[in-house]
Write a protein that holds these residues in place. Structure first.
Motif: not given
Length: 262
Positions: A43-64
């Motif tokens: 979920w942090e890939a969708v609402a990252p806040g102040d942290i950097a987005v992990n590329a792998r998590k971002d791809k997983t979230a997008r695919a879902l």
């Protein structure tokens, strides 16, 4: 839908399936989607806040997210390269930007204010229209609670249902009453009302029928057992003032009438 294994823990855990997004379920879909993305720790890939987005998590979230979209919507957001862009695009499409959202809500409130049960409309049909209005509110992120629905229903039913409305408001707390309960009480009253309106079987004495039709509603059930006329009781009968001879003549006339000679 089959569950896809997902790593985590000694024995692993099961990946929950994303629900399919359709035209009228965005609000509920977004709640479920957020919970499932959170379970997958993406979920942090969708609402990252102040942290950097992990590329792998971002791809997983997008695919879902893409896997939960119908084909026509999928083609429109497929150019979005991150999960956040996909999510925001869906939100704009189904909820609208703030101005569009506000305008839709104003329009919906106007429709709700003017909603009224039509003449001849079935209670269940009108109740369905009210329930559908609640769903439309939910799709805009607003809540139309039972108290509002119950008040609207009681305020807009036809005159024939006003007796039961008065009873509900007098003996029940309508601010805590469930919408389905109010609808059930109205339906029960309407069934009894319809039963009284239906023609009753059995023949009725013709003279009685003509007499009843000629008497006003307030005196319809008042019948004198001395002169057999409607409109007063025996103690009020004018014949009591006419003495024994008049009474005998009246009785003789009644006997002739009973024998069918008049």
């Amino acid at each position: 839908m089959a569950l896809v294994p997902h790593g985590g823990g000694a024995g692993g855990s099961a990946m929950m399936a994303m629900p399919m997004l359709i035209a009228d379920n965005y609000t509920a879909w977004a709640i479920k989607a957020q919970a499932i993305l959170d379970v997958h720790t993406v979920w942090e890939a969708v609402a990252p806040g102040d942290i950097a987005v992990n590329a792998r998590k971002d791809k997983t979230a997008r695919a879902l997210l893409l896997g939960a979209l119908p084909e026509d919507v999928l083609l429109q957001v497929s150019t979005k390269l991150t999960a956040r862009e996909v999510w925001d695009s869906l939100k704009v499409r189904f909820v609208g930007a703030d101005r569009v959202h506000a305008a839709r809500l104003v329009t919906l409130r106007g429709e709700f204010d003017h909603l009224k049960m039509a003449d001849g409309e079935e209670l269940d049909v009108y109740g369905g229209r009210l329930a559908a209005m609640a769903v439309r509110y939910a799709n805009l992120g607003e809540t139309l609670g039972d108290a509002v629905l119950v008040k609207k229903q009681l305020d807009t039913v036809p005159d024939r249902l006003f007796p039961v409305v008065a009873g509900i408001e007098q003996f029940h707390d309508v601010t805590t009453m469930a919408f389905d309960e109010a609808l059930r009480r109205l339906r029960a009253f309407e069934e009894r009302w319809r039963a009284r309106e239906r023609p009753q079987g059995g023949a009725r004495d013709d003279d009685d029928g003509r007499s009843m039709a000629s008497v006003s509603g307030g005196n319809r059930r008042r019948r004198c057992y001395k002169c057999r006329e409607y409109g007063h009781f025996r103690r009020e009968c004018p014949q009591l003032q006419k003495g024994p001879a008049a009474e005998q003549a009246l009785l003789a006339g009644a006997n002739v009438d009973d024998d069918g000679l008049l």
